[in-house]
Enzyme design. Structure first.
Site, PDB file in Angstrom:
ATOM      1  N   ASP A   1       0.840  -1.207   0.000  1.00 55.76           N
ATOM      2  CA  ASP A   1       0.000   0.000   0.000  1.00 55.76           C
ATOM      3  C   ASP A   1       0.875   1.256   0.000  1.00 55.76           C
ATOM      4  O   ASP A   1       0.562   2.248   0.658  1.00 55.76           O
ATOM      5  CB  ASP A   1      -0.971   0.010   1.201  1.00 55.76           C
ATOM      6  CG  ASP A   1      -2.108   1.017   0.994  1.00 55.76           C
ATOM      7  OD1 ASP A   1      -2.182   1.637  -0.086  1.00 55.76           O
ATOM      8  OD2 ASP A   1      -2.920   1.178   1.926  1.00 55.76           O
TER       9      ASP A   1
ATOM     10  N   HIS B   1       2.912  10.852  -0.799  1.00 57.63           N
ATOM     11  CA  HIS B   1       2.247  12.154  -0.709  1.00 57.63           C
ATOM     12  C   HIS B   1       3.305  13.239  -0.575  1.00 57.63           C
ATOM     13  O   HIS B   1       4.291  13.049   0.120  1.00 57.63           O
ATOM     14  CB  HIS B   1       1.327  12.211   0.520  1.00 57.63           C
ATOM     15  CG  HIS B   1       0.114  11.346   0.392  1.00 57.63           C
ATOM     16  ND1 HIS B   1      -0.920  11.641  -0.470  1.00 57.63           N
ATOM     17  CD2 HIS B   1      -0.229  10.195   1.000  1.00 57.63           C
ATOM     18  CE1 HIS B   1      -1.851  10.699  -0.373  1.00 57.63           C
ATOM     19  NE2 HIS B   1      -1.456   9.806   0.502  1.00 57.63           N
TER      20      HIS B   1
END
Ligand code: ZN
Lengths: 318, 434
Positions: free
Chosen positions: B305, B309
């Site tokens: 996962d 960001h």
């Protein structure tokens, strides 16, 4: 003294007692004088950084700082909301450049004052003036101060706090601080308005108000927004009032010495009826004036001793 | 001999006895003791463990749309450094990977970059909106050969839509990978719901919101006889439901992330948004349960996962911050730390959980670009060499990713990927990109 005031949990019993004693002093020094200004924080800059509107709290901090002769900058970041606006970091860097000694921060996001204090963006002392659904430590201090004035030492006193614990920040800070001061707190609310795990908080919990009233030394009613019924926290405002509101009948269950508090703003007719709010045992108006003195004490203790260069500290209040 | 011929000398294959592997023409040409190097370039691998190239079933490469956070190129560089030879690129890009055009674009970008095979995941519903099925068949038939479908980031919460998706993908042996999150129970949710969320004043993300969807989907999959894959399983209750499903022989698979194997919700008390992730970090009891589940096979695989960001999306108030953490470059180290060094998994088990099984679930374990194949003669030379004896302090600023949001910053973790071979060609050597 502590460096930042982010949570009521930052205060040891001696810190809290010192703060309340200093508040007493502030009250004495500013009461009944024509000159209500103390020179204690002359040359210091206090920034009121409000990401969320709260005229009451901002005015209270502003008045407190001015009475201590600090320079006050009101930095309203409202509108630059969490999602779209200027970042917390940029704001912090701006305030650092302004030479802020203390930053009073109010924010809709829980933990924002904590980020400000721990990120290294700014060197100033940080005072939490309410963050999200987390804490509001100066509110808890002024509540404790108000109770102490009426009840004396809070050790062993029974305090009942009623209302929306889940969405509020006042109850959290109050439970922590009152517990630190030795009081016994009972939270009263419908189960939907209590956070998960509240049974492990240092307090008792009751779903019913009537049984806990006769023993109470103080009852604090928390604001409950009517709109919560739309999210099924309770069926209707009427049912909430009937089960958890402080009305004349319940007021009658209290002992003659018990006092009634409300951190405001009140929803008259919802959590408290007008006759109770305006009764002689309601100390709600006093809470507001005590708020200024509590914030003076906090600013004084945190900023006046902040470093050695503050020569004028010693001619100050205490 | 062709210049690509490499002789890996003395590697412990799946953690077993040292052996030599001769890699030629993209395959393992010879495997055994004291293989003659001939013209082959020799890679000394004493003390290194040889694993099949790792396969990630859950990677966010952010391209197209958020090239400021990651690109296919930078993300697959990070993958190679982490020992991966294949990644499944999640569909929540902009535009969403819900058409043959977008999945082919992502697939092609992966081929051009050449650091690892990129297997695009197709969206289940158009625009991830949860309203109508995307053209799953067109994506399956495209050059990208999509077999995994997911609205990851969002849950396919509509029961009838989920049922139809499960049924429909049977036509091309696809699998629906569910991001299990009941949306109404998690509106505005910020962290695991429990005593700590109450104390921190952060909106709770209750474990029941994950478990309720998993339970429903297990029953749906059983009802229609379809394969179901559970993304990033994070709670004890979820592991119990999957264990029960497997005991009934249902074709349900599940993944756990490295961060859910290691980190707990206590980190949230810093309000440092590096620890903000979805599903949230859970309790120590949940961590123990997912480790047990991975060890006993209830949880089939580890998937990263990996969710890059930019700094500004993390260096802010908790509520405003983005969900997600980097994972590709640290996954194997976290697995070694939590599972191998604790005796819960052998290296051969690691090969299963991080290569064989994910490739099987993603149906990329056959064909010309087969992944997750055994280390045996004639198999594709997808190999990761890891040195389990060293440890390193994680420094996100050294990452090949464009983003820096690693929750392990400053932590000392064991294991270092020394080399990664993609069909015989080194993508990483001496711990650095080639
Ligand atoms: Zn997800």
């Amino acid at each position: 003294m502590i460096r930042h005031l982010l949570s009521a949990a930052d205060l040891s019993r001696s810190d809290a007692t010192l703060l309340l004693d200093t508040t007493e002093e502030m009250l004495r020094l500013t009461e009944g004088r024509s000159v209500k200004k103390l020179p204690t924080l002359r040359g210091r800059t206090v920034v009121n950084l409000f990401f969320e509107d709260s005229t009451r709290t901002r005015t209270s901090f502003e008045l407190a700082a001015k009475r201590l002769s600090a320079d006050v900058i009101n930095f309203s970041a409202k509108g630059s909301s969490v999602s779209k606006g200027e970042s917390l970091k940029d704001t912090a860097l701006t305030l650092a450049a302004m030479g802020a000694d203390g930053v009073v921060v109010r924010h809709s996001a829980s933990g924002a004052p904590y980020r400000l204090a721990s990120s290294g963006w700014i060197d100033a002392r940080v005072l939490n003036a309410g963050d999200g659904t987390h804490e509001h430590p100066t509110q808890a201090l002024l509540d404790a101060f108000t109770m102490r004035r009426h009840l004396g030492d809070l050790d062993g006193r029974k305090i009942v706090i009623v209302g929306d614990v889940l969405h509020g920040r006042v109850a959290r800070s109050n439970v922590i601080l009152l517990n630190t001061l030795g009081a016994r707190v009972t939270l009263v609310a419908p189960p939907t308005l209590l956070p998960l795990g509240v049974e492990n908080w240092p307090c008792d919990v009751s779903y019913h108000l009537d049984p806990v009233l006769p023993d109470a030394d103080a009852v604090m009613m928390l604001r409950v927004q009517r709109e919560r019924m739309n999210a099924a926290f309770f069926p209707s405002a009427r049912e909430y009032s009937r089960r958890y509101g402080l009305d004349a009948r319940r007021f009658g269950l209290l002992s003659d010495e018990a006092i009634v508090l409300h951190p405001g703003p009140m929803n008259r007719g919802m959590e408290i009826t007008a006759d109770v709010a305006d009764s002689e045992r309601s100390v709600i108006v006093e809470q507001v004036s005590n708020g200024v003195c509590v914030r003076m004490a906090a600013l004084y203790l945190m900023l006046a001793g902040a470093d050695e260069t503050a020569d004028d500290v010693h001619e100050g209040a205490a | 001999m062709s210049p690509q011929t490499v002789l890996v000398k003395g590697a412990r294959v799946l953690g077993g006895e040292p052996a030599d592997l001769l890699l030629r023409d993209g395959v393992i040409a010879e495997l055994g003791q004291s293989i003659d190097a001939g013209d082959a370039r020799v890679v000394q691998a004493d003390g290194l463990v040889a694993l099949p190239g790792l396969v990630d079933l859950h990677t966010h490469l952010r391209e197209p749309g958020r090239e400021d956070a990651e690109t296919v190129d930078t993300g697959t560089r990070a993958a190679a450094l982490g020992g991966f030879t294949a990644v499944h690129a999640m569909a929540n890009t902009d535009p969403v990977a819900d058409t043959a055009g977008v999945v082919e674009q992502v697939w092609r970008l992966g081929r051009e970059a050449g650091h690892a095979d990129v297997r695009p995941v197709g969206a289940v519903t158009v625009g991830l909106a949860g309203e109508r099925l995307a053209e799953l068949g067109a994506m399956a038939d495209s050059a990208a050969n999509v077999r995994v479908f997911s609205d990851d980031g969002r849950c396919v919460d509509d029961a009838i839509l989920m049922r139809r998706a499960l049924e429909y993908v049977k036509a091309f042996d696809g699998v629906v990978a569910q991001h299990a999150q009941e949306p109404r129970l998690t509106e505005g949710a910020q962290m695991n719901e429990g005593e700590l969320s109450g104390r921190l004043g952060l909106r709770g993300w209750p474990s029941v919101a994950e478990e309720a969807i998993i339970a429903r989907d297990v029953l749906l999959a059983a009802h229609v006889g379809s394969r179901l894959h559970i993304c990033h399983l994070s709670t004890r209750g979820s592991a119990e439901i999957v264990r029960l499903a497997k005991a009934r022989g249902l074709p349900v698979t599940a993944e756990v992330t490295p961060h859910h194997l290691l980190l707990t919700e206590e980190l949230v008390a810093t309000y440092d948004a590096r620890y903000k992730v979805n599903p949230p970090l859970r309790t120590a009891d949940d961590v123990a349960a997912v480790r047990e589940g991975l060890a006993d096979g209830t949880i089939d695989i580890v998937a990263t996962d990996h969710a890059p960001h930019p700094v500004e999306d993390k260096e802010c108030e908790w509520d405003a911050a983005a969900f997600g953490m980097l994972g590709l470059e640290t996954a194997l180290s976290v697995v070694q730390h939590t599972m191998v060094d604790t005796g819960l998994l052998s290296w051969s088990d690691v090969a299963d959980r991080m290569s064989f099984a994910p490739a099987r679930i993603g149906r990329c374990d056959a064909g010309t670009a087969a992944q997750g194949r055994p280390l045996a003669v004639g198999e594709p030379a997808n190999i990761t060499l890891v040195d389990p004896s060293v440890s390193r302090t994680v420094d996100p600023w050294q990452s090949a990713s464009l983003s820096r949001n690693s929750p392990y910053e400053g932590m000392k973790l064991p294991g270092q990927v020394v080399a990664t071979f993609l069909r015989g060609r080194p993508t990483v050597e001496d711990g650095a990109l080639t």
